[in-house]
Design a protein around this motif. Sequence first.
Motif, PDB file in Angstrom:
ATOM      1  N   PHE A  79      24.411  12.179  93.657  1.00 23.57           N
ATOM      2  CA  PHE A  79      24.185  13.158  92.483  1.00 23.57           C
ATOM      3  C   PHE A  79      24.082  12.644  91.267  1.00 23.57           C
ATOM      4  O   PHE A  79      23.349  13.018  90.374  1.00 23.57           O
ATOM      5  N   GLY A  80      24.523  11.363  91.124  1.00 24.59           N
ATOM      6  CA  GLY A  80      24.312  10.378  89.912  1.00 24.59           C
ATOM      7  C   GLY A  80      25.040  10.671  88.866  1.00 24.59           C
ATOM      8  O   GLY A  80      24.750  10.039  87.700  1.00 24.59           O
ATOM      9  N   TRP A  81      26.244  11.497  88.982  1.00 22.55           N
ATOM     10  CA  TRP A  81      27.030  11.724  87.914  1.00 22.55           C
ATOM     11  C   TRP A  81      28.080  10.636  87.715  1.00 22.55           C
ATOM     12  O   TRP A  81      28.418  10.120  88.581  1.00 22.55           O
ATOM     13  N   GLU A  82      28.457  10.591  86.290  1.00 24.50           N
ATOM     14  CA  GLU A  82      29.443   9.406  85.979  1.00 24.50           C
ATOM     15  C   GLU A  82      30.850   9.753  86.452  1.00 24.50           C
ATOM     16  O   GLU A  82      31.347  11.063  86.175  1.00 24.50           O
ATOM     17  N   GLU A  83      31.448   8.986  86.956  1.00 26.80           N
ATOM     18  CA  GLU A  83      32.862   9.206  87.374  1.00 26.80           C
ATOM     19  C   GLU A  83      33.901   9.552  86.352  1.00 26.80           C
ATOM     20  O   GLU A  83      33.796   9.006  85.138  1.00 26.80           O
ATOM     21  N   PHE A  84      34.863  10.548  86.680  1.00 21.84           N
ATOM     22  CA  PHE A  84      35.823  10.799  85.493  1.00 21.84           C
ATOM     23  C   PHE A  84      37.095  10.190  86.136  1.00 21.84           C
ATOM     24  O   PHE A  84      37.672  10.756  87.074  1.00 21.84           O
ATOM     25  N   PRO A  85      37.612   9.535  85.449  1.00 25.44           N
ATOM     26  CA  PRO A  85      38.943   8.486  85.868  1.00 25.44           C
ATOM     27  C   PRO A  85      40.080   9.605  85.741  1.00 25.44           C
ATOM     28  O   PRO A  85      40.273  10.540  84.856  1.00 25.44           O
ATOM     29  N   TYR A  86      40.984   9.612  86.642  1.00 27.62           N
ATOM     30  CA  TYR A  86      41.952  10.836  86.956  1.00 27.62           C
ATOM     31  C   TYR A  86      43.438   9.964  86.100  1.00 27.62           C
ATOM     32  O   TYR A  86      44.251   9.590  86.692  1.00 27.62           O
ATOM     33  N   HIS A  87      43.178  10.184  84.719  1.00 25.98           N
ATOM     34  CA  HIS A  87      44.288   9.336  83.956  1.00 25.98           C
ATOM     35  C   HIS A  87      45.190  10.521  83.160  1.00 25.98           C
ATOM     36  O   HIS A  87      44.418  11.456  82.547  1.00 25.98           O
ATOM     37  N   GLY A  88      46.296  10.695  83.108  1.00 25.28           N
ATOM     38  CA  GLY A  88      47.074  11.815  82.490  1.00 25.28           C
ATOM     39  C   GLY A  88      47.514  13.037  83.430  1.00 25.28           C
ATOM     40  O   GLY A  88      48.351  13.709  83.124  1.00 25.28           O
TER      41      GLY A  88
END
Length: 316
Positions: A79-88
């Motif tokens: 899909f080419g979407w930027e990764e969202f890091p699982y912080h917090g």
Amino acid sequence: MVASSEAFVEIEVPQQKVYDGVRFPAVVAPSAPTTVSLTECIKANREYLDTLIRERGAVLFRGFPLQNPSDFNNVVESFGWEEFPYHGGAAPRTNVIGRVFTANESPPEQNIHFHHEMALYPEYPGKLFFYCDVAPEKGGETPIVLSHVVYDRMKEKHPEFIERIEKLGLSYTRYTQEEDDPTPIGRGWKSTFATNDKKVAEERAAKLNIKLEWLENGMVKETIGPVPGVKYVDSRQKSIWFNHSMGWDDPKKPVMFTDGESLPLDAAKDALRMLEEESVDLPWQKGDVLLIDNLAVLHGRRACNTPRRVLAALVK
């Protein structure tokens, strides 16, 4: 059969709900028996899929030849979407491969309440992917709900309650120990903030709108907020029910308006009832991929007592 592209056919399944003549969620399958990868199909049909997720809020891909977490990771990346890091985040999770993590690792016999992913924080993912690696024999669904439907129903029945949420927002309090424990929000503060240093944890918590108070018993009190509770989404021109429902029906649970007033129990119970009434529970099948718009749809988890493995990925 409802709609199609060259590679996909939109199909109907019994569990879907119909809103304004449109089925929720969209369920798509290969247009013909095929061994073509879902990844290639996505790349060739992005405009169709972008429209589908925008209009429906959630899309289930079913019947494609996905066999393992690596296949799922390829789908996410296609899909080419930027990764969202699982912080917090409060849920215990483990990286599996690439951008793929385990979904909440709490025991499968525990329900997980409806929520928008990381709705209690200033930043949250735009979309979520779930992949069924091992399908449970019974139960274990990931129920989903159109958030604007719940908002509209609550606005009609409890307008003053909605007005107070919109004006004041909500505050959540939770108590966290050092290490992870096997509960739906049992992530310890060390892994939540990726540090063993309390000072660093405080700095990272502040960026997430969290205030930490260190307690004598070794635990930490986290005060989160103010958070919106409901939200107007410009791109959809709709107001949505945007929060985490855990503890809403328990006066002892620390969810309240930001002025310190407790939530009215009748309205809180009605909200939980409406979430259940509007939910869609699609039984998982091996290889299923569920794509959710996090600003349109709440999700949760049904309990099960059989083996189940669902993996996840978050994107901006």
